[in-house]
Structures are given as C-alpha cells and as structure tokens.
Design a protein around this motif. Structure first.
Motif, short mmCIF file in Angstrom:
data_model
loop_
_atom_site.label_atom_id
_atom_site.label_comp_id
_atom_site.label_asym_id
_atom_site.label_seq_id
_atom_site.Cartn_x
_atom_site.Cartn_y
_atom_site.Cartn_z
N ASP A 1 0.82 -1.21 0.00
CA ASP A 1 0.00 0.00 0.00
C ASP A 1 0.85 1.26 0.00
OD1 ASP A 1 0.89 -0.44 2.58
OD2 ASP A 1 -0.95 0.25 3.54
N LEU A 2 2.06 1.19 0.60
CA LEU A 2 2.97 2.33 0.55
C LEU A 2 3.47 2.57 -0.87
CD1 LEU A 2 4.77 4.53 1.79
CD2 LEU A 2 6.46 2.75 2.34
N VAL A 3 3.81 1.51 -1.58
CA VAL A 3 4.28 1.65 -2.95
C VAL A 3 3.17 2.21 -3.83
CG1 VAL A 3 5.22 0.44 -4.96
CG2 VAL A 3 5.94 -0.23 -2.67
N ARG A 4 1.95 1.73 -3.64
CA ARG A 4 0.82 2.26 -4.42
C ARG A 4 0.62 3.74 -4.15
NH1 ARG A 4 -1.51 -2.89 -3.33
NH2 ARG A 4 -2.48 -2.08 -1.44
N LYS A 5 0.69 4.14 -2.89
CA LYS A 5 0.52 5.55 -2.53
C LYS A 5 1.65 6.40 -3.11
CE LYS A 5 -0.10 8.62 1.46
NZ LYS A 5 -0.15 8.70 2.95
N PHE A 6 2.88 5.89 -3.04
CA PHE A 6 4.03 6.61 -3.58
C PHE A 6 3.88 6.80 -5.09
CE2 PHE A 6 8.35 7.29 -5.04
CZ PHE A 6 8.85 8.16 -4.07
N ASN A 7 3.52 5.74 -5.79
CA ASN A 7 3.33 5.83 -7.24
C ASN A 7 2.24 6.83 -7.59
OD1 ASN A 7 5.30 3.92 -7.88
ND2 ASN A 7 3.87 2.21 -7.92
N ALA A 8 1.13 6.79 -6.86
CA ALA A 8 0.01 7.68 -7.15
C ALA A 8 0.37 9.14 -6.91
CB ALA A 8 -1.20 7.29 -6.30
N THR A 9 1.22 9.40 -5.91
CA THR A 9 1.57 10.77 -5.56
C THR A 9 2.69 11.32 -6.43
OG1 THR A 9 0.92 10.38 -3.26
CG2 THR A 9 2.36 12.27 -3.68
N VAL A 10 3.71 10.51 -6.67
CA VAL A 10 4.92 10.99 -7.34
C VAL A 10 4.89 10.72 -8.84
CG1 VAL A 10 7.46 10.80 -7.37
CG2 VAL A 10 6.21 10.70 -5.20
N GLY A 11 4.15 9.70 -9.26
CA GLY A 11 4.08 9.38 -10.68
C GLY A 11 5.01 8.28 -11.12
N THR A 12 5.69 7.65 -10.17
CA THR A 12 6.57 6.53 -10.49
C THR A 12 5.75 5.29 -10.83
OG1 THR A 12 6.72 6.20 -8.09
CG2 THR A 12 8.59 7.28 -9.17
N LYS A 13 6.43 4.30 -11.37
CA LYS A 13 5.80 3.02 -11.72
C LYS A 13 6.62 1.89 -11.10
CE LYS A 13 4.07 5.10 -15.99
NZ LYS A 13 2.74 5.40 -15.43
N LEU A 14 6.74 1.97 -9.77
CA LEU A 14 7.56 1.03 -9.02
C LEU A 14 6.73 -0.15 -8.54
CD1 LEU A 14 9.45 3.66 -6.81
CD2 LEU A 14 10.29 2.55 -8.89
N THR A 15 7.45 -1.22 -8.17
CA THR A 15 6.84 -2.34 -7.47
C THR A 15 7.67 -2.64 -6.24
OG1 THR A 15 8.08 -4.18 -8.45
CG2 THR A 15 6.22 -3.30 -9.73
N ALA A 16 7.07 -3.34 -5.29
CA ALA A 16 7.79 -3.69 -4.06
C ALA A 16 8.95 -4.63 -4.33
CB ALA A 16 6.83 -4.31 -3.05
N GLN A 17 8.99 -5.22 -5.52
CA GLN A 17 10.05 -6.16 -5.88
C GLN A 17 11.22 -5.49 -6.61
OE1 GLN A 17 6.59 -7.02 -6.51
NE2 GLN A 17 6.83 -7.79 -4.42
N ASP A 18 11.22 -4.16 -6.70
CA ASP A 18 12.28 -3.46 -7.43
C ASP A 18 13.54 -3.34 -6.56
OD1 ASP A 18 10.66 -3.25 -9.60
OD2 ASP A 18 10.09 -1.17 -9.26
N ALA A 19 14.19 -4.46 -6.36
CA ALA A 19 15.40 -4.53 -5.56
C ALA A 19 16.62 -4.20 -6.43
CB ALA A 19 15.54 -5.92 -4.94
N LYS A 20 17.79 -4.24 -5.84
CA LYS A 20 19.02 -3.90 -6.57
C LYS A 20 19.20 -4.79 -7.79
CE LYS A 20 23.99 -3.24 -6.00
NZ LYS A 20 25.16 -3.32 -5.09
N ARG A 21 18.91 -6.06 -7.63
CA ARG A 21 19.10 -6.98 -8.76
C ARG A 21 18.28 -6.57 -9.97
NH1 ARG A 21 18.38 -13.60 -8.58
NH2 ARG A 21 18.80 -13.97 -10.80
N TYR A 22 17.04 -6.14 -9.72
CA TYR A 22 16.18 -5.75 -10.83
C TYR A 22 16.80 -4.60 -11.63
CZ TYR A 22 12.61 -3.34 -13.46
OH TYR A 22 11.95 -2.71 -14.47
N TRP A 23 17.19 -3.52 -10.95
CA TRP A 23 17.74 -2.35 -11.65
C TRP A 23 19.08 -2.68 -12.29
CZ3 TRP A 23 14.35 1.15 -12.72
CH2 TRP A 23 13.28 1.38 -11.86
#
Length: 265
Positions: A151-173
């Motif tokens: 729910d924090l990631v959803r709120k952050f995306n909605a406010t800031v405009g990012t398209k993140l997921t909770a699984q976006d760890a160092k390995r992903y990037w």
C-alpha cells in the motif's frame, strides 16, 4: 505533466539525483569528465546534473526532458558563468534527436522509475546509440533493500508518478544494464537515512510558499518510503561491437582486491 512534476516546477525545488552533489562528484572523478567532454543528461528535470557537472568540470552539457515546463525552468537556472556550455531541450528519451556516437558521456537513470517497466531497457539501448565507443554511462538509482508494504508503494506511485513495485530490488535495476556491451568501471552503494523533523522543516521552508503545504505531505511520504531504500552510483563504459579488442575477463584479473586504508589531506 504529472502533479508531482508540476509541484517541483512551481516550488523552485532543486531536483537532484540520489546522493546529490556527492553523486555528481563521483561521476566526474570516475569517468574523467573534463572540458573536452560532451554530456547528455536524459530526464533532466530542472537541470541540476547538467549545471553542476559543467560547473565542476567545464564540460559541455545538454539536458533533455519530456516536460516543457521542466525545460523552461532548467533554462532559467543556467547562470552567466556556464551559459556557453549548458543547454536544455524537450525530447523523448525513447527517440533521442541526436546522431549516433554524439556524446562522450550519458546520464540515464532518473527517469527510468517513471516509465513503464517494458520501456526501460529500450531507453537504455537508445541512450547507448548516441554514446561514443568507449564513452561513459552514468547511473544513480534508488532500490528497495527490504520489501516495503504494497500500500505504501501504491501511494508513492500515485503521488509521485513513479511506476515502481515492491520487488524493485538492486538486482532488478542492475539487470537492466546486463547483457549489453557495457563494462562496469565503478560502483558505490549507500543506505538512505530518513530525515528528522528539523531537516523536513528546512526543506519545506525553502520551497515557494504556495507549495509548502503540499511539500510537507510529499516529504512525509518520501521519509516513509526511505526507510526501505538504498541506492547505487555506477559508471559504465560502452564497449565497441568489434572483434579482437583487448579486454580482461573476468574484469580485474584472477585476483580480487580489498582496500586496506586510504587518506586524503
């Protein structure tokens, strides 16, 4: 333009990469930026990276962003000391309006969290197209070192405009830059330390009065998100797609090294 970027533009905020000035200095030192360099900043927002890079190194810099209001503010931030070396223009990072091999350095990372996941790799490949062989790719990206609440990631995306997921760890990037003709030349890792109330107050007070209340809410959200964040700073080098190049594999040879001590005076 998203409401967050509109707030950035209206507030007078200096929109920086993770690590701010420290990151720009790391890039400059470890990619040999100098007066002969020509740097492209992709997703320049209000121009911090291009402006400070030119101030530190004397390099020519051009920043591009999709949002015309961000470009307008970036242009207004160019002072008389660097006006001959720094420019900004509106452009799509997926279709850069530059010839192949135009730049010695490319900054690409800040806009990646704001675009769809399936487009990120394509944008990196497009950035490499306009980079000279043996040129440098400069990257700084936040990542989740521990999984945040959904729910924090959803709120952050909605406010800031990012398209993140909770699984976006160092390995992903990191894997976005794998299996491309790139050599990792430098890396530093940092943990994020959320701000205390005094730092939040100072930050908000520096904003345009009309945006301060909105910033207080955004900064609280940044602090909540920051409890789960780290970031890395990297310098890659573009390897030409040619046979018989002198390359050491694995990078650095048979031995790994560990620094015992260092001093600066």
């Amino acid at each position: 333009m998203s409401s967050y970027f509109s707030t950035v533009v209206q507030s007078g905020q200096v929109n920086t990469p993770p690590g701010s000035y420290v990151t720009v200095k790391e890039w400059a030192r470890n990619s040999f930026l100098n007066q002969q360099s020509y740097l492209l900043e992709i997703g320049c927002s209000t121009g911090f990276i291009s402006i400070e890079t030119s101030r530190y190194t004397g390099a020519r810099c051009i920043g591009v962003d999709l949002h015309d209001e961000s470009i307008r503010v970036a242009q207004s931030n160019v002072d008389k000391y660097i006006k001959e070396r720094v420019a900004f223009q509106q452009a799509d990072a997926g279709r850069l309006p530059f010839e192949d091999s135009s730049f010695s350095h490319v900054v690409i990372s800040g806009h990646l969290p704001f675009i769809e996941a399936q487009d990120r790799r394509r944008h990196i490949v497009e950035a490499l197209r306009v980079l000279k062989p043996w040129g440098y790719v400069l990257v700084a990206l936040y990542y989740y070192r521990t999984s945040p609440p959904e729910d924090l990631v959803r709120k952050f995306n909605a406010t800031v405009g990012t398209k993140l997921t909770a699984q976006d760890a160092k390995r992903y990037w990191s894997e976005l830059f794998d299996n491309i003709l790139l050599s990792l030349e430098y890396e530093a890792d940092y943990d994020v330390v959320p701000s205390d109330e005094e730092r939040v107050r100072q930050y908000a007070e520096a904003m345009h009065p009309a945006t301060r209340d909105k910033w207080k809410d955004i900064l609280q959200l940044f602090n909540e998100n920051g409890r789960y964040l780290s970031y890395f700073v990297r310098v890659y080098r573009k390897i030409p797609d040619e046979p018989n190049l002198m390359l050491q594999i694995p990078r650095g040879g048979i031995y790994e090294i560990k620094r015992k001590s260092s001093s600066a005076f």
